[in-house]
Scaffold this active site. Structure first.
Site, PDB file in Angstrom:
ATOM      1  N   LYS A 144       9.770  -5.796   3.796  1.00  0.00           N
ATOM      2  CA  LYS A 144       9.068  -5.025   2.791  1.00  0.00           C
ATOM      3  C   LYS A 144       7.987  -4.187   3.477  1.00  0.00           C
ATOM      4  CE  LYS A 144       5.142  -6.260   1.152  1.00  0.00           C
ATOM      5  NZ  LYS A 144       4.020  -6.560   2.048  1.00  0.00           N
ATOM      6  N   HIS A 174       8.904 -12.669   2.094  1.00  0.00           N
ATOM      7  CA  HIS A 174       8.667 -13.968   2.745  1.00  0.00           C
ATOM      8  C   HIS A 174       8.126 -15.019   1.776  1.00  0.00           C
ATOM      9  CE1 HIS A 174       4.451 -12.651   3.261  1.00  0.00           C
ATOM     10  NE2 HIS A 174       4.152 -13.918   3.457  1.00  0.00           N
ATOM     11  N   LYS A 178       8.667 -19.685   1.209  1.00  0.00           N
ATOM     12  CA  LYS A 178       7.613 -20.706   1.224  1.00  0.00           C
ATOM     13  C   LYS A 178       8.110 -21.953   0.501  1.00  0.00           C
ATOM     14  CE  LYS A 178       3.741 -17.453   1.320  1.00  0.00           C
ATOM     15  NZ  LYS A 178       2.785 -17.737   2.368  1.00  0.00           N
ATOM     16  N   GLU A 212      -6.899 -13.635  -1.292  1.00  0.00           N
ATOM     17  CA  GLU A 212      -7.035 -13.712   0.165  1.00  0.00           C
ATOM     18  C   GLU A 212      -8.494 -13.491   0.531  1.00  0.00           C
ATOM     19  OE1 GLU A 212      -3.525 -12.018   2.489  1.00  0.00           O
ATOM     20  OE2 GLU A 212      -3.773 -10.613   0.852  1.00  0.00           O
ATOM     21  N   ASP A 231       1.536  -3.350  -2.009  1.00  0.00           N
ATOM     22  CA  ASP A 231       1.603  -4.339  -0.925  1.00  0.00           C
ATOM     23  C   ASP A 231       1.923  -5.741  -1.449  1.00  0.00           C
ATOM     24  OD1 ASP A 231       1.198  -5.184   1.832  1.00  0.00           O
ATOM     25  OD2 ASP A 231      -0.670  -6.112   1.146  1.00  0.00           O
ATOM     26  N   HIS A 236       5.788  -9.709  -3.823  1.00  0.00           N
ATOM     27  CA  HIS A 236       5.475 -11.134  -3.921  1.00  0.00           C
ATOM     28  C   HIS A 236       5.112 -11.566  -5.346  1.00  0.00           C
ATOM     29  CE1 HIS A 236       5.532 -10.626   0.304  1.00  0.00           C
ATOM     30  NE2 HIS A 236       4.263 -10.327   0.490  1.00  0.00           N
ATOM     31  N   LYS A 336      -7.973  -8.722  -1.736  1.00  0.00           N
ATOM     32  CA  LYS A 336      -8.461  -9.075  -0.400  1.00  0.00           C
ATOM     33  C   LYS A 336      -9.972  -9.272  -0.469  1.00  0.00           C
ATOM     34  CE  LYS A 336      -4.698  -7.205   2.257  1.00  0.00           C
ATOM     35  NZ  LYS A 336      -3.977  -8.414   2.622  1.00  0.00           N
TER      36      LYS A 336
HETATM   37  C1  BG6 Z   1       2.072  -9.452   3.237  1.00  0.00           C
HETATM   38  C2  BG6 Z   1       1.079  -8.384   2.895  1.00  0.00           C
HETATM   39  O1  BG6 Z   1       3.334  -9.135   2.706  1.00  0.00           O
HETATM   40  O2  BG6 Z   1       1.639 -10.687   2.688  1.00  0.00           O
HETATM   41  C3  BG6 Z   1      -0.301  -8.749   3.416  1.00  0.00           C
HETATM   42  O3  BG6 Z   1       1.497  -7.151   3.473  1.00  0.00           O
HETATM   43  C4  BG6 Z   1      -0.704 -10.111   2.927  1.00  0.00           C
HETATM   44  O4  BG6 Z   1      -1.268  -7.774   3.044  1.00  0.00           O
HETATM   45  C5  BG6 Z   1       0.388 -11.128   3.202  1.00  0.00           C
HETATM   46  O5  BG6 Z   1      -1.892 -10.485   3.594  1.00  0.00           O
HETATM   47  C6  BG6 Z   1       0.088 -12.465   2.553  1.00  0.00           C
HETATM   48  O6  BG6 Z   1       1.020 -13.399   3.001  1.00  0.00           O
HETATM   49  P1  BG6 Z   1       0.643 -14.954   3.098  1.00  0.00           P
HETATM   50  O7  BG6 Z   1       1.923 -15.600   3.514  1.00  0.00           O
HETATM   51  O8  BG6 Z   1      -0.441 -15.057   4.129  1.00  0.00           O
HETATM   52  O9  BG6 Z   1       0.168 -15.351   1.743  1.00  0.00           O
END
Ligand code: BG6
Length: 483
Positions: A144, A174, A178, A212, A231, A236, A336
């Site tokens: 992505k 991804h 998880k 985050e 993003d 997600h 963020k």
């Molecule tokens: C990514 C985003 O796909 O996922 C990032 O581009 C983000 O900005 C990240 O920080 C978060 O992934 P995880 O696995 O750390 O929650």
């Protein structure tokens, strides 16, 4: 269970994703005995580099990812699987014969992982086609974001689709790799307890938060063109919403699960025009703190001096317009530089119909699925507070913690997903229509924001995000769960 021997070629093999995720994921799968010795891992990028230098870069990456459990002896064996070939995929004279010579002559599955800018996905696919590498055993993995809107996503899907059949295309998200996200389906469909209550009849609302504490982490160029909506939400967050809201699939086959998810995406009420003001909040962090450390604001993290209206926080009141969910809001929130890193799905049930234990006892059942960190599931129930002073009711969680229940190491999401690619199992990957349906919904929102103008509301780094996000809930007589 070991997979069959395979070859993997990583385009963007020297990049951040390869170093932080892909190479360590392959190394850990090999350590666990899942990758046969005759498999090959070929990193490619534009820069000239020897295989020796690439192995050294890969070693550093894997050592960092392994931390204390680093095993230098094991690495010496593993590194023999790793090679490097310099390829500029946009150059017609690129050295495809050398790459070909590194691949197995057998009929192994060959995975082409495109960890590059999405702008190169079509060029690389076409070049693979011309080089005779797009064989029936080939698989292509697309990271992505697939495009920046519906049109660009379609262009990529058409271009890649002209070379590879849909069953060969693995669009990765991804989050689906998880452990706790996979557990969502198990929790919903392997327990009789929840499913009968899982609808508008008993659920008041759903909250999905991916918070985050980090900022841009050196990704300013990409992020400033993208923002939190593209993003995180387009992929997600909407995937989490789909898994929470979808109907039970008939089977766990690739297409059964994906077909159920797409029905949810198609049922999302479009947010357009003035509704965007009421139903969404955009924020951007300014200078503040992370823990006790002062941190810069978003615009100061950008390399240029230009003003930016890119959102680093978004909250959305979404609606799934179908029989099961009519009238149940799905509040999505991601940002963020929030005070913590946590991802939760909160299912808030309706209050009991009759307040038997007195007014003021407005505690309700709440199922909190903590995706990360401190993975676990908490079900808040009301119980009698011990003591002689009448029937006082208190809300307490039945607490299932992964750390207390399991001692095994949790594989990183990429480990599971890479092995699924090798096996040809598509169920945890996005189908073309899924990506496009998600963009359709997100595009409507972007257009409404563009038309509505205005800048995102600033929030101090380390705070809970813009005040407007709290007010959005407050207007509905609800509050974000910060537990
Ligand atoms: C990514 C985003 O796909 O996922 C990032 O581009 C983000 O900005 C990240 O920080 C978060 O992934 P995880 O696995 O750390 O929650």
């Amino acid at each position: 269970i070991p997979v069959d021997p395979f070859d993997i070629v990583i385009f963007g093999g020297t990049g951040d994703l390869s170093r932080r995720k892909l190479l360590p994921a392959l190394y850990h799968r090999w350590l666990d005995g899942q990758i046969p010795e005759s498999s090959r891992i070929v990193g490619t990028a534009r820069s000239e580099m020897t295989t020796k230098e690439y192995r050294e870069m890969a070693r550093e990456a894997c050592e960092t990812a392994s931390g204390k459990s680093w095993d230098a002896k094991a690495w010496k064996v593993f590194e023999k699987l790793v090679e490097y070939v310099a390829i500029d995929a946009t150059n017609p004279d690129a050295d495809w014969p050398t790459l070909k010579s590194k691949l197995s002559a057998n009929d192994h599955p060959c995975v082409f992982y495109l960890a590059t800018s999405p702008r190169l996905y079509v060029d690389i696919s076409e070049a693979l086609g011309r080089a005779g590498l797009a064989t029936p055993n080939a698989r292509v993995v697309l990271e992505k974001p697939i495009g920046t809107d519906l049109d660009s996503a379609r262009e990529i899907n058409d271009g890649v689709g002209a070379v590879f059949a849909e069953r060969q295309v693995f669009r990765i998200d991804h989050y689906l790799g998880k452990e706790t996200v996979q557990n969502l389906m198990v929790l919903r469909f392997a327990n009789m307890l929840f499913e009968p209550l899982w609808s508008r009849n008993y659920i008041d609302h759903v909250q999905i938060t991916v918070a985050e504490d980090l900022g841009l982490e050196g990704r300013a160029d990409y992020y400033d063109k993208s923002g939190a909506l593209r993003d995180m939400v387009q992929n997600h967050m909407l995937q989490l919403l789909c898994l929470t809201a979808m109907e039970p699939p008939n089977h766990l086959d690739d297409d059964d699960v994906r077909t159920e998810k797409i029905k949810v995406l198609n049922a999302l009420t479009p947010i357009t025009g003035d509704d965007a003001k009421r139903l969404t909040v955009r924020g951007q962090y300014k200078a503040g703190v992370r823990g006790d450390e002062p941190v810069k604001g978003y615009v100061d993290e950008l390399s240029s001096d230009t003003e930016s209206t890119t959102e680093t926080f978004v909250a959305i009141k979404a609606a799934v317009d179908n029989w099961r969910w009519a009238g149940v809001p799905f509040y999505l929130r991601t940002g963020k530089r929030l005070p913590y890193r946590h991802s939760d799905i909160v299912i808030q049930f309706k209050p009991t119909p009759h307040p038997l234990f007195g007014e003021g006892n407005d505690a309700v059942n709440r199922l909190v699925i903590r995706l990360q960190p401190d993975e676990g599931v908490r079900l808040y129930v009301q119980i009698k507070e011990p003591g002689p002073g009448g029937l006082r009711v208190k809300s307490l969680p039945l607490n299932l913690s992964y750390a207390e229940s399991f001692t095994v190491r949790y594989p990183d999401a990429y480990e599971r997903l890479l092995m699924d690619v090798v096996r040809g199992n598509l169920s945890l990957f996005m189908r073309r229509d899924e990506v496009e349906a998600a963009w359709t919904w997100v595009d409507g929102l972007i257009e409404a924001w563009d038309r509505g103008g205005g800048a995102p509301e600033l929030y101090a780094a380390g705070s809970n995000g813009p005040l407007a996000a709290a007010m959005m809930m407050d207007r509905d007589g609800r509050a974000w769960f910060e537990g």
